[in-house]
Design a protein around this motif. Structure first.
Motif, PDB file in Angstrom:
ATOM      1  N   ALA A  47      18.005  65.732  79.435  1.00 27.36           N
ATOM      2  CA  ALA A  47      17.349  65.503  78.141  1.00 27.36           C
ATOM      3  C   ALA A  47      18.285  64.773  77.182  1.00 27.36           C
ATOM      4  O   ALA A  47      17.885  63.821  76.500  1.00 27.36           O
ATOM      5  CB  ALA A  47      16.918  66.840  77.539  1.00 27.36           C
ATOM      6  N   ARG A  48      19.528  65.207  77.156  1.00 23.63           N
ATOM      7  CA  ARG A  48      20.513  64.562  76.268  1.00 23.63           C
ATOM      8  C   ARG A  48      20.725  63.103  76.653  1.00 23.63           C
ATOM      9  O   ARG A  48      20.764  62.221  75.787  1.00 23.63           O
ATOM     10  CB  ARG A  48      21.840  65.327  76.342  1.00 23.63           C
ATOM     11  CG  ARG A  48      22.936  64.779  75.431  1.00 23.63           C
ATOM     12  CD  ARG A  48      24.261  65.464  75.739  1.00 23.63           C
ATOM     13  NE  ARG A  48      24.195  66.876  75.473  1.00 23.63           N
ATOM     14  CZ  ARG A  48      24.590  67.454  74.340  1.00 23.63           C
ATOM     15  NH1 ARG A  48      25.071  66.708  73.364  1.00 23.63           N
ATOM     16  NH2 ARG A  48      24.518  68.760  74.184  1.00 23.63           N
ATOM     17  N   GLU A  49      20.848  62.835  77.955  1.00 19.61           N
ATOM     18  CA  GLU A  49      21.075  61.464  78.419  1.00 19.61           C
ATOM     19  C   GLU A  49      19.921  60.557  78.027  1.00 19.61           C
ATOM     20  O   GLU A  49      20.119  59.455  77.491  1.00 19.61           O
ATOM     21  CB  GLU A  49      21.261  61.458  79.942  1.00 19.61           C
ATOM     22  CG  GLU A  49      22.551  62.116  80.407  1.00 19.61           C
ATOM     23  CD  GLU A  49      22.587  62.313  81.921  1.00 19.61           C
ATOM     24  OE1 GLU A  49      21.595  61.929  82.592  1.00 19.61           O
ATOM     25  OE2 GLU A  49      23.590  62.849  82.426  1.00 19.61           O
ATOM     26  N   TYR A  50      18.703  61.009  78.297  1.00 18.27           N
ATOM     27  CA  TYR A  50      17.526  60.201  77.970  1.00 18.27           C
ATOM     28  C   TYR A  50      17.406  59.981  76.460  1.00 18.27           C
ATOM     29  O   TYR A  50      17.178  58.862  75.991  1.00 18.27           O
ATOM     30  CB  TYR A  50      16.266  60.889  78.475  1.00 18.27           C
ATOM     31  CG  TYR A  50      15.985  60.731  79.945  1.00 18.27           C
ATOM     32  CD1 TYR A  50      16.473  59.661  80.679  1.00 18.27           C
ATOM     33  CD2 TYR A  50      15.196  61.661  80.620  1.00 18.27           C
ATOM     34  CE1 TYR A  50      16.203  59.521  82.029  1.00 18.27           C
ATOM     35  CE2 TYR A  50      14.905  61.528  81.970  1.00 18.27           C
ATOM     36  CZ  TYR A  50      15.412  60.461  82.671  1.00 18.27           C
ATOM     37  OH  TYR A  50      15.132  60.316  84.000  1.00 18.27           O
ATOM     38  N   MET A  51      17.519  61.073  75.702  1.00 14.78           N
ATOM     39  CA  MET A  51      17.311  60.967  74.258  1.00 14.78           C
ATOM     40  C   MET A  51      18.386  60.134  73.580  1.00 14.78           C
ATOM     41  O   MET A  51      18.093  59.371  72.654  1.00 14.78           O
ATOM     42  CB  MET A  51      17.251  62.357  73.630  1.00 14.78           C
ATOM     43  CG  MET A  51      15.989  63.127  73.944  1.00 14.78           C
ATOM     44  SD  MET A  51      15.949  64.654  72.992  1.00 14.78           S
ATOM     45  CE  MET A  51      14.591  65.507  73.796  1.00 14.78           C
ATOM     46  N   ASP A  52      19.621  60.272  74.022  1.00 18.91           N
ATOM     47  CA  ASP A  52      20.694  59.487  73.404  1.00 18.91           C
ATOM     48  C   ASP A  52      20.477  57.994  73.635  1.00 18.91           C
ATOM     49  O   ASP A  52      20.655  57.180  72.715  1.00 18.91           O
ATOM     50  CB  ASP A  52      22.057  59.913  73.958  1.00 18.91           C
ATOM     51  CG  ASP A  52      22.546  61.214  73.356  1.00 18.91           C
ATOM     52  OD1 ASP A  52      21.955  61.673  72.355  1.00 18.91           O
ATOM     53  OD2 ASP A  52      23.522  61.794  73.883  1.00 18.91           O
ATOM     54  N   GLU A  53      20.081  57.633  74.858  1.00 19.41           N
ATOM     55  CA  GLU A  53      19.829  56.215  75.135  1.00 19.41           C
ATOM     56  C   GLU A  53      18.614  55.726  74.358  1.00 19.41           C
ATOM     57  O   GLU A  53      18.628  54.636  73.763  1.00 19.41           O
ATOM     58  CB  GLU A  53      19.624  55.979  76.632  1.00 19.41           C
ATOM     59  CG  GLU A  53      19.454  54.508  76.964  1.00 19.41           C
ATOM     60  CD  GLU A  53      19.251  54.235  78.445  1.00 19.41           C
ATOM     61  OE1 GLU A  53      18.947  53.063  78.774  1.00 19.41           O
ATOM     62  OE2 GLU A  53      19.384  55.169  79.262  1.00 19.41           O
ATOM     63  N   GLY A  54      17.547  56.533  74.335  1.00 16.14           N
ATOM     64  CA  GLY A  54      16.350  56.148  73.604  1.00 16.14           C
ATOM     65  C   GLY A  54      16.622  55.978  72.120  1.00 16.14           C
ATOM     66  O   GLY A  54      16.148  55.027  71.488  1.00 16.14           O
ATOM     67  N   LEU A  55      17.405  56.885  71.561  1.00 15.34           N
ATOM     68  CA  LEU A  55      17.736  56.820  70.139  1.00 15.34           C
ATOM     69  C   LEU A  55      18.553  55.574  69.822  1.00 15.34           C
ATOM     70  O   LEU A  55      18.308  54.893  68.814  1.00 15.34           O
ATOM     71  CB  LEU A  55      18.495  58.083  69.735  1.00 15.34           C
ATOM     72  CG  LEU A  55      18.878  58.233  68.260  1.00 15.34           C
ATOM     73  CD1 LEU A  55      17.644  58.166  67.367  1.00 15.34           C
ATOM     74  CD2 LEU A  55      19.620  59.564  68.049  1.00 15.34           C
ATOM     75  N   GLN A  56      19.497  55.258  70.689  1.00 13.69           N
ATOM     76  CA  GLN A  56      20.317  54.069  70.467  1.00 13.69           C
ATOM     77  C   GLN A  56      19.460  52.799  70.500  1.00 13.69           C
ATOM     78  O   GLN A  56      19.614  51.906  69.656  1.00 13.69           O
ATOM     79  CB  GLN A  56      21.419  53.979  71.524  1.00 13.69           C
ATOM     80  CG  GLN A  56      22.400  52.843  71.295  1.00 13.69           C
ATOM     81  CD  GLN A  56      23.506  52.820  72.331  1.00 13.69           C
ATOM     82  OE1 GLN A  56      23.328  53.285  73.455  1.00 13.69           O
ATOM     83  NE2 GLN A  56      24.643  52.269  71.960  1.00 13.69           N
ATOM     84  N   ILE A  57      18.538  52.731  71.450  1.00 16.06           N
ATOM     85  CA  ILE A  57      17.656  51.561  71.557  1.00 16.06           C
ATOM     86  C   ILE A  57      16.798  51.419  70.304  1.00 16.06           C
ATOM     87  O   ILE A  57      16.649  50.325  69.745  1.00 16.06           O
ATOM     88  CB  ILE A  57      16.770  51.678  72.812  1.00 16.06           C
ATOM     89  CG1 ILE A  57      17.609  51.468  74.080  1.00 16.06           C
ATOM     90  CG2 ILE A  57      15.623  50.660  72.766  1.00 16.06           C
ATOM     91  CD1 ILE A  57      16.859  51.760  75.366  1.00 16.06           C
ATOM     92  N   LEU A  58      16.229  52.526  69.838  1.00 21.83           N
ATOM     93  CA  LEU A  58      15.339  52.463  68.681  1.00 21.83           C
ATOM     94  C   LEU A  58      16.104  52.200  67.390  1.00 21.83           C
ATOM     95  O   LEU A  58      15.559  51.600  66.459  1.00 21.83           O
ATOM     96  CB  LEU A  58      14.524  53.756  68.591  1.00 21.83           C
ATOM     97  CG  LEU A  58      13.524  53.928  69.753  1.00 21.83           C
ATOM     98  CD1 LEU A  58      12.880  55.304  69.727  1.00 21.83           C
ATOM     99  CD2 LEU A  58      12.455  52.842  69.713  1.00 21.83           C
ATOM    100  N   ARG A  59      17.363  52.627  67.324  1.00 21.71           N
ATOM    101  CA  ARG A  59      18.197  52.243  66.175  1.00 21.71           C
ATOM    102  C   ARG A  59      18.396  50.732  66.152  1.00 21.71           C
ATOM    103  O   ARG A  59      18.318  50.089  65.101  1.00 21.71           O
ATOM    104  CB  ARG A  59      19.551  52.944  66.238  1.00 21.71           C
ATOM    105  CG  ARG A  59      19.562  54.372  65.746  1.00 21.71           C
ATOM    106  CD  ARG A  59      20.990  54.836  65.515  1.00 21.71           C
ATOM    107  NE  ARG A  59      21.089  56.246  65.239  1.00 21.71           N
ATOM    108  CZ  ARG A  59      20.793  56.794  64.047  1.00 21.71           C
ATOM    109  NH1 ARG A  59      20.381  56.035  63.055  1.00 21.71           N
ATOM    110  NH2 ARG A  59      20.927  58.101  63.870  1.00 21.71           N
ATOM    111  N   GLU A  60      18.651  50.179  67.311  1.00 21.33           N
ATOM    112  CA  GLU A  60      18.876  48.737  67.402  1.00 21.33           C
ATOM    113  C   GLU A  60      17.617  47.962  67.019  1.00 21.33           C
ATOM    114  O   GLU A  60      17.701  46.866  66.458  1.00 21.33           O
ATOM    115  CB  GLU A  60      19.301  48.369  68.827  1.00 21.33           C
ATOM    116  CG  GLU A  60      20.682  48.879  69.210  1.00 21.33           C
ATOM    117  CD  GLU A  60      20.972  48.726  70.706  1.00 21.33           C
ATOM    118  OE1 GLU A  60      20.080  48.214  71.428  1.00 21.33           O
ATOM    119  OE2 GLU A  60      22.068  49.124  71.137  1.00 21.33           O
TER     120      GLU A  60
END
Length: 202
Positions: A42-55
């Protein structure tokens, strides 16, 4: 089955690069993993997703990813991280008129404040969450906030008031058949009965 579907979607979305769609899919897959107690995935997926959406730079896309990652932090006991993420998401929910997300975010922030013994802050969050929950007709949200008013009363040593709040929250949880929450309320009522010396009721 749902998790397998999300895994396939996440895998296939790699061809899209760091797109908003991939960010949303990663966040959703992370939530499913969290619900199944696979917190590392969950952490791996959410961290990557959050980074993409920040960008991507869209606050409306970012807000729910912040919320999801904040809830994961709550479940992992990472209070400072949770406060930061949920605190960042909340004004976006306010601006965009997402009232349910405002209410649930305030509920989580209130729980964190309660755990940290910041009672005045916790009560303020809970009052706002309860008002929104009631205006939305959401009995689960309302019951969850009312249960925490029982915690505030218990913290002050007012067992009679705590009992009233716990009973009200129990009745609401029962009305929507949220049985795990009914059990939690029963446990709180038993604690109050024990504290009052009513061992038979406890």
């Amino acid at each position: 089955e749902g998790r397998q579907w999300y895994q396939r979607a996440v895998d296939q979305s790699r061809r899209l690069g760091r797109s908003v769609l991939r960010g949303h899919l990663l966040t959703s897959a992370g939530l499913v993993a969290m619900w199944q107690s696979d917190f590392q995935r969950a952490r791996e997926y959410m961290d990557e997703g959050l980074q993409i959406l920040r960008e991507a730079g869209s606050s409306s896309d970012l807000s729910r990813a912040l919320f999801a990652r904040g809830v994961l932090a709550v479940n992992q006991g990472e209070d400072e991280l949770a406060q930061s993420l949920l605190g960042e998401a909340f004004p976006i929910f306010q601006t965009s008129g997402q009232r349910w997300f405002q209410a649930i975010t305030q509920l989580h922030l209130g729980n964190i404040a309660l755990f940290q013994k910041e009672i005045d802050t916790a009560q303020e969050y809970m009052q706002q969450s309860l008002a929104l929950g009631r205006s939305l007709g959401d009995r689960w949200l309302s019951a969850s906030a009312i249960n925490n008013f029982g915690e505030f009363a218990r913290y002050r040593g007012d067992h009679e008031q705590a009992k009233r709040y716990y009973q009200e929250s129990r009745d609401l949880f029962l009305s929507i058949r949220s049985f795990p929450d009914v059990a939690r309320a029963d446990h709180s009522l038993a604690w109050v009965a024990y504290a009052r010396g009513d061992l038979d009721q406890a």
